[in-house]
Design a protein around this motif. Structure first.
Motif, PDB file in Angstrom:
ATOM      1  N   GLY A 190       3.363  66.589   3.088  1.00  0.00           N
ATOM      2  CA  GLY A 190       3.158  68.028   3.147  1.00  0.00           C
ATOM      3  C   GLY A 190       4.429  68.813   3.410  1.00  0.00           C
ATOM      4  N   TYR A 191       5.555  68.114   3.542  1.00  0.00           N
ATOM      5  CA  TYR A 191       6.833  68.756   3.846  1.00  0.00           C
ATOM      6  C   TYR A 191       7.912  68.284   2.884  1.00  0.00           C
ATOM      7  N   ASN A 192       8.926  69.138   2.730  1.00  0.00           N
ATOM      8  CA  ASN A 192      10.121  68.740   1.998  1.00  0.00           C
ATOM      9  C   ASN A 192      11.346  69.286   2.712  1.00  0.00           C
ATOM     10  N   VAL A 193      12.470  68.611   2.522  1.00  0.00           N
ATOM     11  CA  VAL A 193      13.715  69.062   3.129  1.00  0.00           C
ATOM     12  C   VAL A 193      14.831  68.972   2.105  1.00  0.00           C
ATOM     13  N   SER A 194      15.921  69.648   2.434  1.00  0.00           N
ATOM     14  CA  SER A 194      17.150  69.516   1.670  1.00  0.00           C
ATOM     15  C   SER A 194      18.307  69.646   2.647  1.00  0.00           C
TER      16      SER A 194
ATOM     17  N   TYR B 106      11.287  64.520   8.988  1.00  0.00           N
ATOM     18  CA  TYR B 106      12.386  64.115   8.133  1.00  0.00           C
ATOM     19  C   TYR B 106      13.659  64.108   8.956  1.00  0.00           C
ATOM     20  N   TYR B 107      14.648  63.372   8.471  1.00  0.00           N
ATOM     21  CA  TYR B 107      15.947  63.414   9.094  1.00  0.00           C
ATOM     22  C   TYR B 107      17.030  63.271   8.031  1.00  0.00           C
ATOM     23  N   SER B 108      18.254  63.575   8.450  1.00  0.00           N
ATOM     24  CA  SER B 108      19.376  63.541   7.511  1.00  0.00           C
ATOM     25  C   SER B 108      20.608  63.024   8.253  1.00  0.00           C
ATOM     26  N   VAL B 109      21.329  62.137   7.614  1.00  0.00           N
ATOM     27  CA  VAL B 109      22.532  61.589   8.245  1.00  0.00           C
ATOM     28  C   VAL B 109      23.799  62.236   7.693  1.00  0.00           C
ATOM     29  N   GLY B 110      23.628  63.202   6.812  1.00  0.00           N
ATOM     30  CA  GLY B 110      24.781  63.916   6.277  1.00  0.00           C
ATOM     31  C   GLY B 110      24.363  64.755   5.088  1.00  0.00           C
ATOM     32  N   ALA B 111      25.251  65.640   4.674  1.00  0.00           N
ATOM     33  CA  ALA B 111      24.945  66.507   3.532  1.00  0.00           C
ATOM     34  C   ALA B 111      24.591  65.656   2.317  1.00  0.00           C
ATOM     35  N   GLY B 112      23.495  66.033   1.670  1.00  0.00           N
ATOM     36  CA  GLY B 112      23.042  65.341   0.471  1.00  0.00           C
ATOM     37  C   GLY B 112      22.189  64.110   0.714  1.00  0.00           C
ATOM     38  N   ILE B 113      21.956  63.761   2.001  1.00  0.00           N
ATOM     39  CA  ILE B 113      21.206  62.544   2.336  1.00  0.00           C
ATOM     40  C   ILE B 113      20.050  62.917   3.248  1.00  0.00           C
ATOM     41  N   THR B 114      18.837  62.637   2.797  1.00  0.00           N
ATOM     42  CA  THR B 114      17.662  62.857   3.640  1.00  0.00           C
ATOM     43  C   THR B 114      16.752  61.650   3.560  1.00  0.00           C
TER      44      THR B 114
END
Lengths: 111, 112
Positions: free
Chosen positions: A63-67, A47-55
């Motif tokens: 099998g994975y989750n992110v926040s 997973y990746y995220s480009v900023g808070a609240g965005i994944t």
């Protein structure tokens, strides 16, 4: 500056257990990533995220989750651990369009 | 889908020799990164290549980027044992979806 900090460094899980891998960065990077590295293999983006609240999903998200509730933290959650999730997990962060800086990794074994 | 291929995947060479690692990628990108990983350690950034024709050098390592051919090379000159490591290239698909995708890595073993 500590850079990218991952905890724990090592963990053994039983099949079906859950856990959260922690990742924190103090470089004010807006981009953060989770990769897994299997023995003798390259890195696969989970997973990746480009900023808070965005994944967003990477190459192997099942099998994975992110926040991402803050700029600094990007935890990776494993639900119902399976032997196939035995791997070394790396968290990384970057500014947009620059190289990523990596944490020291979490070595996870599922038995 | 962005694919990144490195070759060779394993290279054993003697000290003092020259060699090149190749990194091909499948979609348009203007940014390519080279990393080094020592056994059991994390990844360390070596080079950032930002545009077509970019060339960067550090010691015995030189990296270049040809965006038209979608090819980057990492050239090792007069190899020394300390360069033994795994080298990864990674491509930034920032013009599409902000992912950074890695190749499988080249395990370099330099014999004294």
């Amino acid at each position: 500056n500590a850079g990218v900090t991952q905890t724990p460094k090592f963990r053994i899980l039983k099949i079906g257990q859950s856990m959260t891998l922690q990742c924190a960065q103090d470089m004010n990077h807006n981009y953060m990533y989770w990769y897994r590295q299997d023995p003798g293999m390259g890195l696969k983006l989970i997973y990746y995220s480009v900023g808070a609240g965005i994944t967003d999903k990477g190459e192997v998200p099942n099998g994975y989750n992110v926040s991402r509730s803050t700029t600094e933290d990007f935890p990776l959650r494993l639900e119902l651990a399976a032997p196939s999730q035995t791997s070394v997990y790396f968290c990384a962060s970057s500014y947009r369009l620059t190289e990523a800086f990596f944490g020291q990794g979490t070595r996870l074994t599922v038995v | 889908e962005l694919k990144v291929e490195q070759n060779p995947l394993f290279l054993s060479m003697q000290e003092g020799k020259n060699y090149t690692i190749y990194c091909n990628y499948s979609t348009t990108s203007d940014r390519l990164y080279w990393y080094r990983q020592d056994p059991g350690k994390s990844l360390e950034s070596l080079f950032v290549l930002l545009s077509n024709g970019a060339v960067k050098q550090e010691g015995r390592l030189m990296a270049s980027l040809d965006t038209k051919a979608r090819l980057s090379t990492l050239h090792i000159t007069a190899a020394v044992h300390d360069l033994s490591a795994t080298y990864f290239c990674a491509v930034d698909a920032s013009n599409r979806d902000d992912k950074i995708i890695f190749g499988k890595g080249t395990r370099l073993h330099i014999l004294p």
